[in-house]
Design a protein around this motif. Structure first.
Motif, PDB file in Angstrom:
ATOM      1  N   VAL A 346       1.277  -1.353  -0.119  1.00 21.28           N
ATOM      2  CA  VAL A 346       0.396  -0.315   0.156  1.00 21.28           C
ATOM      3  C   VAL A 346       0.895   1.233   0.237  1.00 21.28           C
ATOM      4  O   VAL A 346       0.225   2.336  -0.567  1.00 21.28           O
ATOM      5  CB  VAL A 346      -0.918  -0.012   1.263  1.00 21.28           C
ATOM      6  CG1 VAL A 346      -1.491  -0.524   0.413  1.00 21.28           C
ATOM      7  CG2 VAL A 346      -0.372  -0.302   2.670  1.00 21.28           C
ATOM      8  N   ASP A 347       2.430   1.226   0.396  1.00 20.50           N
ATOM      9  CA  ASP A 347       2.987   2.284   0.005  1.00 20.50           C
ATOM     10  C   ASP A 347       3.806   2.823  -1.166  1.00 20.50           C
ATOM     11  O   ASP A 347       4.505   3.486  -1.148  1.00 20.50           O
ATOM     12  CB  ASP A 347       4.183   2.169   1.600  1.00 20.50           C
ATOM     13  CG  ASP A 347       4.657   1.334   1.203  1.00 20.50           C
ATOM     14  OD1 ASP A 347       4.656  -0.022   0.974  1.00 20.50           O
ATOM     15  OD2 ASP A 347       6.040   0.851   1.808  1.00 20.50           O
ATOM     16  N   ARG A 348       3.146   1.354  -1.874  1.00 19.15           N
ATOM     17  CA  ARG A 348       4.241   1.695  -3.074  1.00 19.15           C
ATOM     18  C   ARG A 348       3.463   2.389  -4.547  1.00 19.15           C
ATOM     19  O   ARG A 348       1.847   1.910  -4.463  1.00 19.15           O
ATOM     20  CB  ARG A 348       4.220  -0.158  -3.454  1.00 19.15           C
ATOM     21  CG  ARG A 348       5.171  -0.497  -2.839  1.00 19.15           C
ATOM     22  CD  ARG A 348       6.457   0.325  -2.419  1.00 19.15           C
ATOM     23  NE  ARG A 348       7.132   0.140  -3.335  1.00 19.15           N
ATOM     24  CZ  ARG A 348       8.137  -0.635  -4.122  1.00 19.15           C
ATOM     25  NH1 ARG A 348       8.523  -1.454  -2.916  1.00 19.15           N
ATOM     26  NH2 ARG A 348       9.242  -0.058  -5.461  1.00 19.15           N
ATOM     27  N   TYR A 349       3.708   3.007  -5.401  1.00 16.77           N
ATOM     28  CA  TYR A 349       3.041   3.378  -6.611  1.00 16.77           C
ATOM     29  C   TYR A 349       3.904   3.623  -8.133  1.00 16.77           C
ATOM     30  O   TYR A 349       5.365   2.796  -7.677  1.00 16.77           O
ATOM     31  CB  TYR A 349       2.113   4.939  -6.252  1.00 16.77           C
ATOM     32  CG  TYR A 349       1.495   4.893  -7.017  1.00 16.77           C
ATOM     33  CD1 TYR A 349      -0.034   4.631  -7.039  1.00 16.77           C
ATOM     34  CD2 TYR A 349       1.399   6.266  -7.995  1.00 16.77           C
ATOM     35  CE1 TYR A 349      -0.813   3.819  -7.729  1.00 16.77           C
ATOM     36  CE2 TYR A 349       0.202   6.361  -8.992  1.00 16.77           C
ATOM     37  CZ  TYR A 349      -0.443   5.909  -8.722  1.00 16.77           C
ATOM     38  OH  TYR A 349      -1.709   6.001  -9.847  1.00 16.77           O
ATOM     39  N   TYR A 350       3.387   4.111  -8.908  1.00 18.23           N
ATOM     40  CA  TYR A 350       4.467   4.475  -9.984  1.00 18.23           C
ATOM     41  C   TYR A 350       4.075   5.401 -10.804  1.00 18.23           C
ATOM     42  O   TYR A 350       3.021   6.032 -10.543  1.00 18.23           O
ATOM     43  CB  TYR A 350       3.805   3.111 -10.725  1.00 18.23           C
ATOM     44  CG  TYR A 350       2.373   2.467 -11.422  1.00 18.23           C
ATOM     45  CD1 TYR A 350       2.117   1.383 -10.577  1.00 18.23           C
ATOM     46  CD2 TYR A 350       1.345   3.323 -12.081  1.00 18.23           C
ATOM     47  CE1 TYR A 350       0.700   1.561 -10.732  1.00 18.23           C
ATOM     48  CE2 TYR A 350       0.869   3.259 -11.923  1.00 18.23           C
ATOM     49  CZ  TYR A 350      -0.076   2.122 -10.907  1.00 18.23           C
ATOM     50  OH  TYR A 350      -1.303   2.261 -11.111  1.00 18.23           O
ATOM     51  N   GLN A 351       4.984   5.857 -11.432  1.00 19.14           N
ATOM     52  CA  GLN A 351       4.983   7.349 -12.050  1.00 19.14           C
ATOM     53  C   GLN A 351       4.694   7.459 -13.071  1.00 19.14           C
ATOM     54  O   GLN A 351       5.087   6.340 -14.897  1.00 19.14           O
ATOM     55  CB  GLN A 351       6.206   7.799 -11.907  1.00 19.14           C
ATOM     56  CG  GLN A 351       6.672   8.432 -10.352  1.00 19.14           C
ATOM     57  CD  GLN A 351       8.150   9.845 -10.538  1.00 19.14           C
ATOM     58  OE1 GLN A 351       8.034   9.178 -10.577  1.00 19.14           O
ATOM     59  NE2 GLN A 351       7.165  10.683 -10.072  1.00 19.14           N
ATOM     60  N   GLY A 352       4.159   8.355 -13.726  1.00 22.23           N
ATOM     61  CA  GLY A 352       3.737   7.920 -15.699  1.00 22.23           C
ATOM     62  C   GLY A 352       3.374   7.056 -16.118  1.00 22.23           C
ATOM     63  O   GLY A 352       2.144   5.949 -14.984  1.00 22.23           O
ATOM     64  N   ASP A 353       2.090   7.081 -17.052  1.00 17.74           N
ATOM     65  CA  ASP A 353       1.871   5.996 -17.908  1.00 17.74           C
ATOM     66  C   ASP A 353       2.237   5.350 -18.744  1.00 17.74           C
ATOM     67  O   ASP A 353       2.746   5.683 -20.491  1.00 17.74           O
ATOM     68  CB  ASP A 353       0.547   6.838 -18.674  1.00 17.74           C
ATOM     69  CG  ASP A 353      -0.303   5.771 -18.616  1.00 17.74           C
ATOM     70  OD1 ASP A 353      -0.788   4.642 -18.472  1.00 17.74           O
ATOM     71  OD2 ASP A 353      -1.643   6.209 -19.371  1.00 17.74           O
TER      72      ASP A 353
END
Ligand SMILES: Cc1cc2nc3c(=O)[nH]c(=O)nc-3n(C[C@H](O)[C@H](O)[C@H](O)COP(=O)(O)OP(=O)(O)OC[C@H]3O[C@@H](n4cnc5c(N)ncnc54)[C@H](O)[C@@H]3O)c2cc1C
Ligand code: SF4
Length: 567
Positions: A346-353
């Motif tokens: 839950v503390d992880r995400y990503y940048q851009g598409d």
């Protein structure tokens, strides 16, 4: 009124295959005319490229067939949206008759579907080229992997494919640019999956999207909406890649709004001399002449031209002597698989598409036909990926007002999806023929007869079961199986994968095939078919990089034959 023009070569269609034919022919010094039925489309002139959602009346939504009166068929495909309608054929311009449900998705502009394709590129292997011979479905391919491998390398270096080398015999490695990165959810899946199933690999998609520059084409900046056009040329399209190369030679003439009606056969000279063309703006018909013709109008459009090229010598159409013309239509079967929730992260995400997903290569029947004793031959791979749910999930939440906003401020849980792409067998009863109905220019339209056979239906069961089993085995929650066929989703029907292949297959024997091993029509050696119509089987991987390699190889052969005076 007919006017004569002389070119060394005529190419029909300016999409992925036609762009390659144009580039190779002109770079080898041939004056080349490209005839494209659709409108002109210049590179960079992409009117919706970076428009925000609020610039569209319906906020850039996926349009349904009912919302798209000019595109009721095209609207079935997920990439048909408010921002992309102008890259799809208006259905009334090329209608067809569905004897059984068949989705025919088409572009009709310079560049064809190269502007809207999904860009996944995988080499075929000898598992594919030997499949027909080994299990007896279809005729033997006249080529093997060794014949096409150098041409894969040749086109890949120009196209720019980013991807990871895996060393798998069923999915040969190529000339790759650095791969795009997996996100945290995909890494989580990969680690667990490869530990639990040592014969299976999860990798980033091999895609015709640059991670390093090639000439004036720039690396991708992950903006996302590729199907609107890419003015930095970061993905491969005819506009950004092959047509500029052809133009640079000074040998290219490109004519939009030029619909090829049929091929001209000269009985006295016993050879093909040119093509009949309708100007779709004026309705005027013209005959244009060349020494070689490359048919690259896309699988079914090419076969339609061949079927419509009837003469006293070729009463069933040019290439119709064997009875194979129009038959052995294939597509991949899809809309089958599973998805599940990844716990935690839950503390992880990503940048851009990132314009790419994951790939899980074929692992079934690798040793021999039905070596896994599952009741079907051939195999499948999975495309998919992981992501976090966005604010769109708010429509299912019980909260309202400020409470709802608070919940939606954080991204939702991670999900992983696995969607199968299954191989389809070449069967004689999947075929196209000319109907009595005509298009607005008086050309007979196609009647298409296609359905999934027992092998595809048996494979679908395994695809769904394996996807669900894998996701559960690695610890995903709430695993759901999907099957578009059960919902009668058109994209699960033949044609829905937009990988239509066959109907003018290559072979070793002129009595059972339309083309020889160099893509020449047996009955007319100066006519080459290098789009998907030429395919003898369908593999389970996306086909366009193979059309590109076959096109470059066939042009090389044609030019050598011309030099030797053999054509
Ligand atoms: C949404 C989508 C996603 C896809 N994803 C992938 C993918 O990830 N990987 C992959 O390998 N493939 C993918 N494909 C398929 C890929 O687009 C096709 O395989 C590829 O474009 C075929 O190239 P082509 O040159 O044969 O046909 P096209 O690119 O369709 O070009 C044919 C051209 O010929 C013109 N034409 C037709 N008839 C005539 C005529 N009689 N006279 C003159 N011109 C004519 C058409 O207007 C068109 O411009 C996808 C397709 C779509 C639509
Ligand atoms: S995501 Fe990359 S390839 Fe797609 S439009 Fe943006 S820059 Fe071009």
């Amino acid at each position: 009124m007919s006017t004569e023009h002389d070119y060394d070569a005529i190419v029909v269609g300016s999409g992925i295959s036609g762009g390659w034919a144009a580039k190779e022919l002109t770079e080898k010094g041939l004056s080349t005319l490209v005839l494209e039925r659709g409108r002109d489309q210049q590179h960079g002139d992409y009117p919706t490229e970076h428009l925000p959602p609020w610039a569209f009346p319906l906020r850039e939504r996926k349009l349904t067939p009912a919302q798209a009166p000019e595109h009721p068929t095209q609207a079935h495909t997920p990439s048909f949206r408010e921002a992309t309608t102008h890259y799809f054929l208006k259905d009334a311009e090329n209608p067809y008759v569905q004897a059984k449900p068949f989705l025919w998705v088409q572009g009709s502009q310079v560049g064809g579907r190269s502007l809207i394709w999904g860009r996944q590129c995988y080499r075929w292997s000898d598992l594919d080229f030997e499949a027909n011979l080994k299990d007896g479905h279809g005729v033997d391919w006249p080529i093997r992997y060794a014949d096409i491998a150098p041409w894969y390398s040749y086109v890949e270096k120009f196209v720019g494919i980013s991807g990871e080398k895996l060393g798998l015999s069923q999915l040969p490695d190529g000339e790759f640019q650095p791969p795009m990165a997996l996100n945290a959810g995909e890494k989580w899946v990969k680690t667990r999956l490869e530990k639990r199933y040592p014969d299976r690999r999860l990798t980033i998609g091999r895609t015709a999207v640059l991670t390093q520059p090639i000439g004036d084409r720039l690396p991708c900046h992950y903006c996302g909406p590729c199907a609107r056009g890419c003015s930095t040329g970061s993905y491969f399209s005819s506009q950004a890649s092959t047509l500029p190369a052809a133009r640079k030679t000074g040998k290219l003439t490109l004519r939009p709004s030029s619909l090829v009606h049929s091929i001209i056969y000269d009985l006295q000279r016993d050879r093909v001399t040119g093509v009949r063309v309708v100007d779709t703006q004026t309705g005027e018909t013209q005959e244009l002449y060349a020494r070689v013709i490359f048919l690259c109008a896309s699988t079914l459009a090419t076969t339609r031209v061949l079927l419509n090229s009837r003469s006293r010598r070729h009463p069933n159409g040019l290439g119709g002597g064997s009875g194979a013309l129009g038959r052995y239509l294939m597509d991949h079967h899809l809309r089958q698989g599973a998805s599940g929730e990844i716990p935690g992260l839950v503390d992880r995400y990503y940048q851009g598409d990132r314009p790419n997903g994951t790939y899980l290569p074929r692992f079934r029947n690798l040793k021999a036909p039905d070596s896994d004793r599952l009741g079907f031959v051939r195999g499948y791979g999975y495309q998919g990926g992981a992501g976090r749910a966005g604010w769109g999930r708010g429509s299912d939440r019980p909260e309202i007002g400020a409470a709802l906003k608070r919940v939606l401020r954080d991204p939702g849980p991670w999900h992983m999806g696995l969607g199968g792409f299954g191989e389809c067998l070449p069967r004689s009863d999947n075929y196209v023929e000319l109907a009595k109905e005509t298009d607005p220019w008086g050309i007979p339209v196609l009647r298409i007869h296609a359905s999934w056979g027992e092998n595809e239906l048996a494979m679908r069961k395994d695809i769904k079961a394996q996807a669900a089993e894998m996701l559960e085995a690695i610890g995903c929650h709430n695993v759901q199986i999907q099957d578009g066929l059960e919902r009668e989703d058109m994209t699960a029907m033949p044609g829905g994968a937009i990988h239509e292949m066959g109907t003018a297959r290559m072979g070793r024997d002129p009595t059972t095939s339309v083309l020889n091993g160099d893509n020449q029509v047996w009955e007319a050696p100066n006519v080459f078919v290098t789009d998907g119509a030429c395919m003898t089987s369908s593999s389970c991987v996306n086909p366009s990089i193979t059309y590109m390699a076959l096109t470059a190889r066939a042009v090389d052969h044609a030019v050598n034959e011309l030099k030797r005076g053999e054509l």
